[in-house]
Design an enzyme around this catalytic site. Structure first.
Site, short mmCIF file in Angstrom:
data_model
loop_
_atom_site.label_atom_id
_atom_site.label_comp_id
_atom_site.label_asym_id
_atom_site.label_seq_id
_atom_site.Cartn_x
_atom_site.Cartn_y
_atom_site.Cartn_z
N GLY A 77 0.81 -1.22 0.00
CA GLY A 77 0.00 0.00 0.00
C GLY A 77 0.84 1.27 0.00
O GLY A 77 0.53 2.24 -0.70
N ASN A 157 -7.89 3.85 8.63
CA ASN A 157 -7.32 2.67 9.29
C ASN A 157 -7.44 2.70 10.81
O ASN A 157 -7.32 1.68 11.45
CB ASN A 157 -5.85 2.50 8.90
CG ASN A 157 -5.06 3.78 9.04
OD1 ASN A 157 -5.38 4.79 8.40
ND2 ASN A 157 -4.05 3.77 9.87
N GLN A 185 -7.64 -0.25 3.42
CA GLN A 185 -8.50 -0.85 4.45
C GLN A 185 -9.86 -1.28 3.92
O GLN A 185 -10.50 -2.16 4.51
CB GLN A 185 -8.70 0.14 5.62
CG GLN A 185 -7.45 0.40 6.44
CD GLN A 185 -6.96 -0.80 7.24
OE1 GLN A 185 -7.68 -1.77 7.47
NE2 GLN A 185 -5.71 -0.74 7.67
N HIS A 207 -1.45 -7.68 2.41
CA HIS A 207 -1.45 -8.22 3.79
C HIS A 207 -2.64 -7.73 4.63
O HIS A 207 -2.76 -8.11 5.79
CB HIS A 207 -0.12 -7.96 4.49
CG HIS A 207 0.12 -6.56 4.96
ND1 HIS A 207 0.01 -6.20 6.28
CD2 HIS A 207 0.47 -5.44 4.30
CE1 HIS A 207 0.30 -4.91 6.41
NE2 HIS A 207 0.58 -4.43 5.21
N CYS A 333 0.33 0.88 12.36
CA CYS A 333 1.64 1.02 11.76
C CYS A 333 2.56 1.84 12.65
O CYS A 333 3.76 1.75 12.55
CB CYS A 333 1.54 1.66 10.40
SG CYS A 333 0.47 0.76 9.33
C1 LIG Z 1 -5.07 3.14 4.88
C2 LIG Z 1 -3.70 2.55 4.72
N1 LIG Z 1 -2.93 2.96 3.70
C3 LIG Z 1 -1.70 2.46 3.50
C4 LIG Z 1 -1.17 1.51 4.34
C5 LIG Z 1 0.20 0.97 4.07
O1 LIG Z 1 0.09 -0.30 3.47
P1 LIG Z 1 1.33 -1.32 3.48
O2 LIG Z 1 1.50 -1.79 4.89
O3 LIG Z 1 0.91 -2.41 2.54
O4 LIG Z 1 2.50 -0.56 2.97
C6 LIG Z 1 -1.92 1.07 5.44
C7 LIG Z 1 -1.36 0.12 6.42
O5 LIG Z 1 -1.77 0.07 7.55
C8 LIG Z 1 -3.23 1.60 5.62
O6 LIG Z 1 -3.99 1.19 6.63
#
Ligand SMILES: Cc1ncc(COP(=O)(O)O)c(C=O)c1O
Length: 387
Positions: A77, A157, A185, A207, A333
């Site tokens: 993402g 998220n 999400q 994932h 994250c």
């Molecule tokens: C809304 C959103 N965008 C982007 C990401 C980033 O995705 P990735 O972990 O695949 O880099 C996340 C990860 O939590 C997310 O929730």
């Protein structure tokens, strides 16, 4: 419930990452042993690996009702968001451009926009209301002659708020501005209609949908509006260089194969579980609040962000972990960071309120008995922490 740990362990952090579906794991293990070729090689092994990638591209495009050549594989993402945003800015070089986004985007969008500001581009971070919904009038008022992109996530998220994507798409179309949505999400959790919602670019990640880490995709309606941000070989229609992560890409296709006819039933089931959790907690524990929208039309079925008066969210998360329940404080994250969540602050919460919040996120393996156990444990630990 996950039985393989000695203590009973219940995973309720699906918004951070999801367990891998056995259906996906079985396929990936088979591919791991047999399909190890480089998809750019011209011999048998390369052709087999290429087939897996192209089959996955077809699976995603069929699922989204778009053309396969409009799907670009990435590492996840974060990279998809960077490719969409930086890609558009680079394609319009050397023009100084203006981006409109929201105050509550994931860091993959938010920090990419902050990075571009350092190079002289302008960014408007549009505010949201106390439910986390973007103000459409404010968004429209921000449009300038040099606005080249509107980037608003499909769903948040941390609080699960679903944005009025169709309305944003219409505004973008009326002003002839590219519209990107980070659907990391929302993808495979609720129905997305790219055409009806006038989405021009959409980010997804493996994932978060029970596939492997390390692959995601960007849908681009018109590939000529972006430039690559990773340079090298001519992979992915010359928009993303680097040998493709075949296994992770394949796992996305397998996850969609498994989930595609279950999305609506699963949405209904998870909504019932979330409602049960919210209603029981409101009835049985004093001083609890839902961060985000109480209206389920505007909330993902699987993310529940709760605030407990006079309880520290971090202590609560650790207490729940000791009882075998894995959830998170603030955004997954960044859960290792003790900074108060930018998203919750944007809803108008005080720092104290933000620090009293936890996020429960459920998914395919969550059962009603897990919710019942969570309610029982929450009652006990919140009471203890308040003493
Ligand atoms: C809304 C959103 N965008 C982007 C990401 C980033 O995705 P990735 O972990 O695949 O880099 C996340 C990860 O939590 C997310 O929730």
């Amino acid at each position: 419930m996950i039985e393989k740990f000695s203590q009973k362990r219940i995973y309720m952090d699906y918004a951070a990452t999801t367990p891998i579906l056995p259906y996906v794991a079985d396929a990936v293990i088979k591919y791991m042993y047999n399909e190890f070729g480089n998809p750019s090689s011209l011999h048998y092994f390369g052709i087999k690996a290429r087939e897996i990638i192209e089959n996955t591209r077809n699976t995603i495009s069929n699922f989204l009702n778009v053309e396969p050549e409009n799907i670009i594989f990435t590492s996840g993402g974060t990279e998809s968001d960077n490719l969409a945003i930086q890609g558009i800015i680079l394609a319009n070089y050397p023009k100084k451009q203006h981006i409109i986004t929201s105050q509550i985007e994931h860091s993959a969008v938010y920090n990419t926009c902050l990075f571009l500001k350092k190079f002289g581009h302008e960014v408007s971070f549009v505010s949201v209301n106390e439910d986390g919904l973007i103000d459409l009038n404010k968004l429209e008022k921000e449009i300038k002659p040099n606005t080249s992109l509107i980037s608003v996530h499909y769903a948040n998220n941390e609080i699960g708020t679903i944005q009025p994507i169709k309305e944003i798409g219409e505004i973008a179309q009326n002003y002839n501005i590219a519209f990107h949505t980070d659907a990391v999400q929302a993808f495979c959790k609720i129905k997305i209609n790219i055409k009806d919602e006038k989405i021009m670019l959409l980010s997804g990640s493996g994932h978060k949908i029970y596939a492997l880490k390390g692959a995601g995709f960007l849908y681009i309606k018109n590939k000529s509006i972006i430039q690559p941000i990773i340079h090298g070989g001519p992979h992915e229609f010359e928009l993303r260089a680097g040998t493709e992560n075949v296994l992770s890409i394949a796992s996305i296709g397998k996850a969609i194969e498994f989930l595609s006819d279950k999305i609506e039933d699963e949405e209904r089931r998870l909504r019932k579980l979330s409602d049960k959790l919210i209603n029981s907690i409101f009835n049985e524990i004093d001083g609890v609040h839902l961060n985000g929208s109480l209206n389920s039309k505007y909330r993902l079925p699987n993310i529940i962000n709760l605030r407990f008066d006079n309880v520290n969210g971090y202590d609560l998360m650790l207490a729940l972990d000791r009882e075998g329940i894995a959830c998170s404080t603030g955004s997954a994250c960044h859960s290792s960071s003790m900074e108060p969540s930018r998203v919750l602050l944007a809803l108008g919460l005080s720092i104290n309120e933000v620090l009293s919040s936890i996020r429960i996120s459920i998914g395919y393996f969550t059962k009603e008995e897990d919710i019942e156990y969570l309610i029982k444990v929450l009652k006990k630990v919140v009471n203890e922490l308040r003493k």
